[in-house]
Motif scaffolding. Structure first.
Motif, PDB file in Angstrom:
ATOM      1  N   ALA A  18      -7.323   4.217  -5.823  1.00 53.34           N
ATOM      2  CA  ALA A  18      -6.924   4.013  -4.426  1.00 53.34           C
ATOM      3  C   ALA A  18      -7.945   3.158  -3.688  1.00 53.34           C
ATOM      4  O   ALA A  18      -7.577   2.247  -2.939  1.00 53.34           O
ATOM      5  CB  ALA A  18      -6.752   5.354  -3.729  1.00 53.34           C
ATOM      6  N   PHE A  19      -9.231   3.438  -3.885  1.00 50.73           N
ATOM      7  CA  PHE A  19     -10.257   2.646  -3.201  1.00 50.73           C
ATOM      8  C   PHE A  19     -10.264   1.197  -3.681  1.00 50.73           C
ATOM      9  O   PHE A  19     -10.419   0.270  -2.875  1.00 50.73           O
ATOM     10  CB  PHE A  19     -11.641   3.269  -3.378  1.00 50.73           C
ATOM     11  CG  PHE A  19     -11.859   4.474  -2.521  1.00 50.73           C
ATOM     12  CD1 PHE A  19     -11.749   4.390  -1.142  1.00 50.73           C
ATOM     13  CD2 PHE A  19     -12.174   5.694  -3.082  1.00 50.73           C
ATOM     14  CE1 PHE A  19     -11.952   5.493  -0.337  1.00 50.73           C
ATOM     15  CE2 PHE A  19     -12.378   6.801  -2.292  1.00 50.73           C
ATOM     16  CZ  PHE A  19     -12.264   6.716  -0.917  1.00 50.73           C
ATOM     17  N   GLY A  38      -7.444  -5.282   1.345  1.00 54.55           N
ATOM     18  CA  GLY A  38      -8.206  -5.717   2.523  1.00 54.55           C
ATOM     19  C   GLY A  38      -8.733  -7.133   2.340  1.00 54.55           C
ATOM     20  O   GLY A  38      -8.659  -7.958   3.255  1.00 54.55           O
ATOM     21  N   LEU A  55       0.830  -1.208   0.000  1.00 53.83           N
ATOM     22  CA  LEU A  55       0.000   0.000   0.000  1.00 53.83           C
ATOM     23  C   LEU A  55       0.863   1.256   0.000  1.00 53.83           C
ATOM     24  O   LEU A  55       0.599   2.198  -0.766  1.00 53.83           O
ATOM     25  CB  LEU A  55      -0.926  -0.013   1.212  1.00 53.83           C
ATOM     26  CG  LEU A  55      -1.962   1.103   1.275  1.00 53.83           C
ATOM     27  CD1 LEU A  55      -2.962   0.945   0.136  1.00 53.83           C
ATOM     28  CD2 LEU A  55      -2.675   1.078   2.613  1.00 53.83           C
ATOM     29  N   LEU A 110       0.312   3.773  -3.217  1.00 55.07           N
ATOM     30  CA  LEU A 110      -0.375   5.032  -2.924  1.00 55.07           C
ATOM     31  C   LEU A 110       0.572   6.087  -2.375  1.00 55.07           C
ATOM     32  O   LEU A 110       0.398   7.276  -2.642  1.00 55.07           O
ATOM     33  CB  LEU A 110      -1.513   4.810  -1.921  1.00 55.07           C
ATOM     34  CG  LEU A 110      -2.724   4.069  -2.447  1.00 55.07           C
ATOM     35  CD1 LEU A 110      -3.790   3.974  -1.375  1.00 55.07           C
ATOM     36  CD2 LEU A 110      -3.289   4.748  -3.674  1.00 55.07           C
ATOM     37  N   GLU A 140      -7.707  -0.431  -4.810  1.00 53.17           N
ATOM     38  CA  GLU A 140      -6.528  -1.067  -4.231  1.00 53.17           C
ATOM     39  C   GLU A 140      -6.724  -1.362  -2.746  1.00 53.17           C
ATOM     40  O   GLU A 140      -6.376  -2.445  -2.262  1.00 53.17           O
ATOM     41  CB  GLU A 140      -5.292  -0.192  -4.403  1.00 53.17           C
ATOM     42  CG  GLU A 140      -4.057  -0.855  -3.836  1.00 53.17           C
ATOM     43  CD  GLU A 140      -2.817   0.006  -3.933  1.00 53.17           C
ATOM     44  OE1 GLU A 140      -1.719  -0.574  -3.792  1.00 53.17           O
ATOM     45  OE2 GLU A 140      -2.925   1.228  -4.131  1.00 53.17           O
ATOM     46  N   ILE A 141      -7.294  -0.437  -1.998  1.00 54.14           N
ATOM     47  CA  ILE A 141      -7.512  -0.645  -0.567  1.00 54.14           C
ATOM     48  C   ILE A 141      -8.486  -1.803  -0.336  1.00 54.14           C
ATOM     49  O   ILE A 141      -8.249  -2.665   0.520  1.00 54.14           O
ATOM     50  CB  ILE A 141      -8.015   0.647   0.102  1.00 54.14           C
ATOM     51  CG1 ILE A 141      -6.884   1.672   0.125  1.00 54.14           C
ATOM     52  CG2 ILE A 141      -8.534   0.374   1.501  1.00 54.14           C
ATOM     53  CD1 ILE A 141      -7.322   3.056   0.544  1.00 54.14           C
TER      54      ILE A 141
END
Length: 140
Positions: free
Chosen positions: A111-112, A119, A75, A79, A114-115
């Motif tokens: 970004a979302f 997760g 991450l 990012l 990837e997050i």
């Protein structure tokens, strides 16, 4: 003519007074019974907080920590490096994607995604670590 052995009983035939006619006794090593009684499960080692139990718990915690650090490094390297890329290549700010500047698209949508993906990966791997640990406890 009968042989000389014909009158004698066979070995182990059970003639009274013959030492071979006694009940057979099984002789085993004294370590055999000790090994059977020492059958302690890993779960009881953990419950009793022995040194071996501590080693197993520490192993699980290390594998979970290693996974968390791996996800954090991925991450941070993606990012975290985006602002540096925007600074190094200012022309990125001039690119529009469907009327929205590319940096905004990268910092929101990408970004979302990837997050959420990291997760999902973290939860899946964490559960796999715990399942492996459970299998170890159950002796499978």
């Amino acid at each position: 003519m009968p042989s000389a052995e014909a009158g004698r009983p066979r070995a182990g035939a059970g003639v009274a007074g013959d030492p071979r006619s006694r009940t057979r006794v099984r002789v085993t090593s004294p370590r055999t019974s000790a090994a059977r009684t020492r059958s302690v499960s890993i779960a009881s080692e953990i419950d009793e907080q022995t040194r071996l139990g501590e080693v197993y718990i520490t192993s699980l915690m290390r594998s979970q920590l290693r996974l968390a650090l791996t996800v954090l490094v991925i991450l941070a390297s993606t990012l975290g490096l985006l602002p540096l890329a925007f600074r190094a290549v200012p022309a990125i700010a001039d690119i529009d994607l469907l009327g929205v500047p590319l940096p905004w698209v990268l910092l929101t949508v990408v970004a979302f995604v990837e997050i959420i993906g990291l997760g999902w990966f973290y939860v899946r791997q964490s559960e796999r670590n715990e399942d492996d640990f459970s299998d170890l406890l159950e002796g499978r």
